[in-house]
Structures are given as structure tokens and as C-alpha cells.
Design an enzyme around this catalytic site. Structure first.
Site, PDB file in Angstrom:
ATOM      1  N   GLU A 160       1.324   1.912   7.869  1.00  0.00           N
ATOM      2  CA  GLU A 160       1.657   2.729   6.702  1.00  0.00           C
ATOM      3  C   GLU A 160       2.146   4.113   7.110  1.00  0.00           C
ATOM      4  O   GLU A 160       3.075   4.653   6.484  1.00  0.00           O
ATOM      5  CB  GLU A 160       0.448   2.797   5.762  1.00  0.00           C
ATOM      6  CG  GLU A 160       0.194   1.472   5.055  1.00  0.00           C
ATOM      7  CD  GLU A 160      -1.241   1.259   4.618  1.00  0.00           C
ATOM      8  OE1 GLU A 160      -1.978   2.263   4.498  1.00  0.00           O
ATOM      9  OE2 GLU A 160      -1.632   0.099   4.408  1.00  0.00           O
ATOM     10  N   SER A 182      11.539  -5.115  -8.139  1.00  0.00           N
ATOM     11  CA  SER A 182      12.605  -5.253  -7.151  1.00  0.00           C
ATOM     12  C   SER A 182      13.856  -4.539  -7.634  1.00  0.00           C
ATOM     13  O   SER A 182      14.194  -4.573  -8.820  1.00  0.00           O
ATOM     14  CB  SER A 182      12.926  -6.734  -6.920  1.00  0.00           C
ATOM     15  OG  SER A 182      11.830  -7.409  -6.359  1.00  0.00           O
ATOM     16  N   HIS A 209       0.827  -1.209   0.000  1.00  0.00           N
ATOM     17  CA  HIS A 209       0.000   0.000   0.000  1.00  0.00           C
ATOM     18  C   HIS A 209       0.863   1.261   0.000  1.00  0.00           C
ATOM     19  O   HIS A 209       0.590   2.219  -0.734  1.00  0.00           O
ATOM     20  CB  HIS A 209      -0.902   0.011   1.221  1.00  0.00           C
ATOM     21  CG  HIS A 209      -2.107  -0.864   1.090  1.00  0.00           C
ATOM     22  ND1 HIS A 209      -3.075  -0.940   2.059  1.00  0.00           N
ATOM     23  CD2 HIS A 209      -2.503  -1.707   0.100  1.00  0.00           C
ATOM     24  CE1 HIS A 209      -4.018  -1.800   1.672  1.00  0.00           C
ATOM     25  NE2 HIS A 209      -3.692  -2.264   0.489  1.00  0.00           N
ATOM     26  N   TYR A 216      -9.464   4.388   2.960  1.00  0.00           N
ATOM     27  CA  TYR A 216     -10.033   3.230   3.653  1.00  0.00           C
ATOM     28  C   TYR A 216     -11.536   3.405   3.882  1.00  0.00           C
ATOM     29  O   TYR A 216     -12.291   2.428   3.881  1.00  0.00           O
ATOM     30  CB  TYR A 216      -9.317   2.992   4.991  1.00  0.00           C
ATOM     31  CG  TYR A 216      -7.982   2.313   4.824  1.00  0.00           C
ATOM     32  CD1 TYR A 216      -7.890   0.919   4.780  1.00  0.00           C
ATOM     33  CD2 TYR A 216      -6.812   3.049   4.686  1.00  0.00           C
ATOM     34  CE1 TYR A 216      -6.662   0.289   4.619  1.00  0.00           C
ATOM     35  CE2 TYR A 216      -5.584   2.425   4.524  1.00  0.00           C
ATOM     36  CZ  TYR A 216      -5.523   1.047   4.490  1.00  0.00           C
ATOM     37  OH  TYR A 216      -4.315   0.424   4.319  1.00  0.00           O
ATOM     38  N   GLY A 250      12.458 -13.884 -11.083  1.00  0.00           N
ATOM     39  CA  GLY A 250      12.435 -13.846  -9.623  1.00  0.00           C
ATOM     40  C   GLY A 250      13.815 -13.719  -9.000  1.00  0.00           C
ATOM     41  O   GLY A 250      13.935 -13.542  -7.787  1.00  0.00           O
ATOM     42  N   TYR A 258      11.719  -3.156  -3.148  1.00  0.00           N
ATOM     43  CA  TYR A 258      11.234  -2.811  -4.481  1.00  0.00           C
ATOM     44  C   TYR A 258      10.808  -1.355  -4.521  1.00  0.00           C
ATOM     45  O   TYR A 258      10.650  -0.703  -3.478  1.00  0.00           O
ATOM     46  CB  TYR A 258      10.068  -3.708  -4.895  1.00  0.00           C
ATOM     47  CG  TYR A 258       8.911  -3.735  -3.912  1.00  0.00           C
ATOM     48  CD1 TYR A 258       7.957  -2.721  -3.874  1.00  0.00           C
ATOM     49  CD2 TYR A 258       8.763  -4.799  -3.018  1.00  0.00           C
ATOM     50  CE1 TYR A 258       6.901  -2.750  -2.976  1.00  0.00           C
ATOM     51  CE2 TYR A 258       7.711  -4.838  -2.112  1.00  0.00           C
ATOM     52  CZ  TYR A 258       6.787  -3.817  -2.093  1.00  0.00           C
ATOM     53  OH  TYR A 258       5.745  -3.845  -1.196  1.00  0.00           O
ATOM     54  N   VAL A 306       6.379 -11.788  -3.630  1.00  0.00           N
ATOM     55  CA  VAL A 306       5.423 -12.020  -4.712  1.00  0.00           C
ATOM     56  C   VAL A 306       5.399 -10.808  -5.621  1.00  0.00           C
ATOM     57  O   VAL A 306       5.320  -9.673  -5.149  1.00  0.00           O
ATOM     58  CB  VAL A 306       4.005 -12.278  -4.148  1.00  0.00           C
ATOM     59  CG1 VAL A 306       2.992 -12.367  -5.269  1.00  0.00           C
ATOM     60  CG2 VAL A 306       3.994 -13.555  -3.318  1.00  0.00           C
ATOM     61  N   PHE A 307       5.491 -11.028  -6.924  1.00  0.00           N
ATOM     62  CA  PHE A 307       5.313  -9.943  -7.884  1.00  0.00           C
ATOM     63  C   PHE A 307       3.816  -9.770  -8.118  1.00  0.00           C
ATOM     64  O   PHE A 307       3.116 -10.714  -8.462  1.00  0.00           O
ATOM     65  CB  PHE A 307       6.007 -10.257  -9.209  1.00  0.00           C
ATOM     66  CG  PHE A 307       7.506 -10.319  -9.109  1.00  0.00           C
ATOM     67  CD1 PHE A 307       8.204  -9.504  -8.240  1.00  0.00           C
ATOM     68  CD2 PHE A 307       8.225 -11.196  -9.896  1.00  0.00           C
ATOM     69  CE1 PHE A 307       9.582  -9.539  -8.153  1.00  0.00           C
ATOM     70  CE2 PHE A 307       9.610 -11.249  -9.826  1.00  0.00           C
ATOM     71  CZ  PHE A 307      10.290 -10.417  -8.951  1.00  0.00           C
ATOM     72  N   ARG A 340       3.594  -0.396 -11.542  1.00  0.00           N
ATOM     73  CA  ARG A 340       4.040  -1.748 -11.204  1.00  0.00           C
ATOM     74  C   ARG A 340       5.201  -1.664 -10.228  1.00  0.00           C
ATOM     75  O   ARG A 340       5.974  -0.698 -10.244  1.00  0.00           O
ATOM     76  CB  ARG A 340       4.500  -2.515 -12.455  1.00  0.00           C
ATOM     77  CG  ARG A 340       3.422  -2.774 -13.475  1.00  0.00           C
ATOM     78  CD  ARG A 340       2.356  -3.744 -12.997  1.00  0.00           C
ATOM     79  NE  ARG A 340       1.392  -3.995 -14.063  1.00  0.00           N
ATOM     80  CZ  ARG A 340       0.341  -3.229 -14.317  1.00  0.00           C
ATOM     81  NH1 ARG A 340       0.107  -2.156 -13.586  1.00  0.00           N
ATOM     82  NH2 ARG A 340      -0.477  -3.519 -15.306  1.00  0.00           N
TER      83      ARG A 340
END
Length: 386
Positions: A140, A207, A88, A98, A268, A189, A377-378, A204
Site C-alpha cells: 500500500e 470501474s 485498501h 492495522y 460488469g 476503478y 469483483v465489485f 463505493r
């Protein structure tokens, strides 16, 4: 902590809501984007909406959170929350959003469960939502406060585009203004924002594949069916300026002296290459085992960087699996049954989801505790939903 009033209601309705959440979330997103179409411009992924991955990720996170509250009273699923909070924050999610999500999510729940929902059920699930939302908002805020600047997006100039294996390119960036730079941790990332041919902006996460710290380079494999990577590969040129987020991601190299196992497949390898680079730069004497799987040797995007860094380390070893094997490689798909895993090792995983599930299961069977297995995880984390 879930209240005593709500816990039995959640426990009783979790099977029903859990079974329907996969149908509720598409209705939620349809409502959300009908009311706020601007959220698809520079925030939500259009392609992940089309393929259903975002719906699966939201469904999985809500179900996992509610299940944890029922099974572990008085605690929160910190690992799940941390992963979501970093994602996020990399997108610039703000606290008021939210409330927007709550409005449309609960309208979708009321629509889908109209025949069975009661005020008591709605009140209990509202409590679950805000327990999760408030925990994420707190995390956050802490992530934003830890940055060297208060800017969500900063301009970075493309200094180089370097071919990196078949179909992949490494983008090396340099600052395009004087925005203070947050030092990145190995394995983190950044979000990259590009403008598509139809004018829509899409984001997007990639990493950081090279040195950590204040440098910025990422490696991406072109997805001909995607929206962002074709623009990066075919349209973005050296000298162009990209909008880049601060670095995020909780899957970073943990301090310590124990052995490190880096297992990756395909593109990966990008976060594991960054972790490996940091170990080599530090002259680490930790035992390092690098495991990588590819279709063929030419497709290995960061081959030179990773093999060079293995050579620089005193206690590092590399094992390679190729579907088209060559001398010195294993044939076929990676299996830990063929590997002598060091005792007390920490395992870092990145690659396609089936690969990570397979290697994680083999690692646990080999005696590595689940708490010492870290995965990246991408895209949306649909592991939670599966």
C-alpha cells in the site's frame, strides 16, 4: 516467511480456526465498531456489514493467506495480497489502522476459541496476522507513492449524467481544483464518496468505463436496495462536486501481442469496456474477442461505446447473449462451449460471482491457464471465502 516454531501450530489449528473464522469475524466487527464507530463514516460499507459480505471477505482472505503459508513455505500469495492492497489503498487505509484491527480481531478469536486457545496458538496466529499486515502495508505504501499527488480524496465536478441502458447512468467528471491527476490504467476503478440522507458518508468503488488517462467517467446501475447508487442517480446533479480517490486496481490490460478475450455480464461490462476502448484508441492489431451477456438489449449499459470500439479494431469480434434474444444474439446465458477461443488468449472477466465462476471453469476446461484468467469483483471479494 512463517517461522519453524509457528508452522506446525498453524498447520494443526488451521482446520479449527478456518471452520470458526466465519463466526469470529462478525464478533470482530462488532467489537471494532463499538470501539470506533467513526470507521463506518466514510470507510467501511454499512450495507456490506448488514449482508455479511465484508465478514466473508475478511474470513476468506485470512484463511487463504494462512493456507498458503502452510502449503507454500517461503512464499506469499501475491495475487491475493495485490487485490486486497489495491482495495485498501482506494479507501485510504493507513498503517496504524492495522494495529486497531489486530487488537479487536484477536480479542474476538480469544472469545470464540476460549476453551481451546493457548499462548502458543495465539502467538502463532499473531505471526500470521502480522506477516499479512506487513506485506499489505508495504504494498500500500508503494501504491500511494506511485500516485501523482499525496491526497486521498480530490474534488471532481459532475460535468454530465448520461443514461446508459435501463437503470444505468454514466457520470462524466472534471477536476474541481488543481490537484495533480494520476493517469488511470484501462480496467482500474476509483472510490466515490457520497453523503447519505442520514448524514453518514459511504464509499463505493466504480470501474472507470471510458477513456483511461486523466479523464474520469464511471457507469453505475441503480440498486434500489443499496445506499450509494440511489444517491448518485436521484440526488447528485450536474454541477455537484464528488470526492473521488486516485485510480487503483490490478486487473488492467497486460502488455503483449497475444489475443484478448473480454467476457462480461450486466454492469460488469464497465472495466472490459475501458480495456476495449484503450485497444481501439491505440489502433491495436491484437485479436480481440468481446463476449457479453444481458437480460435484454436495452439493458446493455455501454452498448454504443463497445460496439463502436469493436468496429474500430481490425481484428475484433463481438458475441452477445440475451435472455430475451434478438437477431444476431445467442439465447440464454453465456457459455464458452459455444465459442472458438483463440489460442494463447488472456481472459478478463467481470460480472456477478456465479457468472465469473462458471466462465472461469469453462475457460480452464478449454485450455486457458489459470494464470491468464483475470477477474474483477465489485465490492468485497467473497470469491476467496467460497
Amino acid at each position: 516467511m512463517l517461522s519453524d516454531k509457528s508452522r506446525p501450530v498453524i498447520e494443526a489449528t488451521l482446520p479449527l480456526v478456518g471452520s470458526r473464522i466465519g463466526e469470529i469475524t462478525p464478533k470482530f466487527y462488532a467489537r471494532l465498531f463499538a470501539a470506533h464507530p467513526e470507521l463506518l463514516d466514510g470507510l467501511f460499507s454499512r450495507s456490506n456489514q448488514r449482508n455479511g459480505n465484508q465478514q466473508q471477505a475478511l474470513a476468506g482472505s485470512i484463511a487463504a493467506f494462512a493456507t498458503h503459508l502452510v502449503n507454500n513455505p517461503g512464499t506469499l500469495p501475491e495475487t491475493v495480497l495485490a487485490r486486497i492492497a489495491h482495495r485498501h489503498a482506494s479507501l485510504g487505509i493507513t498503517e496504524p489502522q492495522y494495529q486497531v484491527v489486530y487488537e479487536h480481531l484477536f480479542a474476538a478469536i480469544a472469545e470464540d476459541l476460549a476453551e481451546v486457545i493457548t499462548p502458543e496458538i495465539a502467538e502463532a496466529w499473531t505471526e500470521v496476522y502480522w506477516l499479512m499486515a506487513d506485506a499489505l502495508i508495504k504494498l500500500e505504501k508503494g501504491l500511494y507513492a506511485a500516485q501523482a499527488n499525496g491526497t486521498m480524496w480530490s474534488p471532481w465536478k459532475v460535468a454530465a449524467k448520461t443514461p446508459a441502458g435501463t437503470g444505468s447512468i454514466t457520470f462524466t467528471l472534471e477536476p474541481a481544483d488543481d490537484t495533480p491527476i494520476t493517469s488511470a490504467l484501462p480496467g482500474q476503478y476509483v472510490s466515490v464518496k457520497v453523503t447519505l440522507p442520514d448524514g453518514l458518508r459511504q464509499v463505493r468503488q466504480y470501474s472507470l468505463s471510458g477513456d483511461a488517462g486523466t479523464s474520469r467517467s464511471f457507469t453505475t446501475k441503480k440498486d434500489d436496495g443499496g445506499e450509494v447508487s440511489p444517491v448518485l442517480h436521484d440526488t447528485v446533479q450536474v454541477g455537484d462536486v464528488l470526492e473521488i480517490s486516485n485510480p487503483y486496481g490490478e486487473i488492467t490490460l497486460k502488455e503483449g501481442e497475444g489475443p484478448v478475450v473480454l467476457a462480461s455480464a450486466g454492469i460488469g461490462c464497465t472495466p472490459t469496456a475501458s480495456i476495449l476502448r484503450s485497444l481501439a484508441e491505440a489502433g491495436s492489431d491484437r485479436q480481440v474477442l468481446v463476449l457479453h451477456a444481458e437480460s435484454d438489449l436495452e439493458s446493455w449499459a455501454l452498448r454504443s461505446q463497445m460496439t463502436d470500439d469493436v468496429e474500430r479494431l481490425k481484428s475484433a469480434d463481438l458475441q452477445l447473449w440475451l435472455e430475451e434474444p434478438q437477431a444476431g444474439s445467442n439465447a440464454g446465458f453465456m457459455s464458452l462451449r459455444e465459442v472458438d477461443l483463440p489460442a494463447n488468449a488472456s481472459l478478463y472477466l467481470c460480472g456477478p460471482l456465479p457468472f465469473m465462476k462458471h466462465i472461469r471453469n469453462e475457460a480452464i476446461n478449454a485450455g486457458i491457464p489459470a494464470t491468464k484468467i483475470h477477474y474483477e469483483v465489485f465490492g468485497p471479494d467473497i470469491w476467496l471465502a467460497s
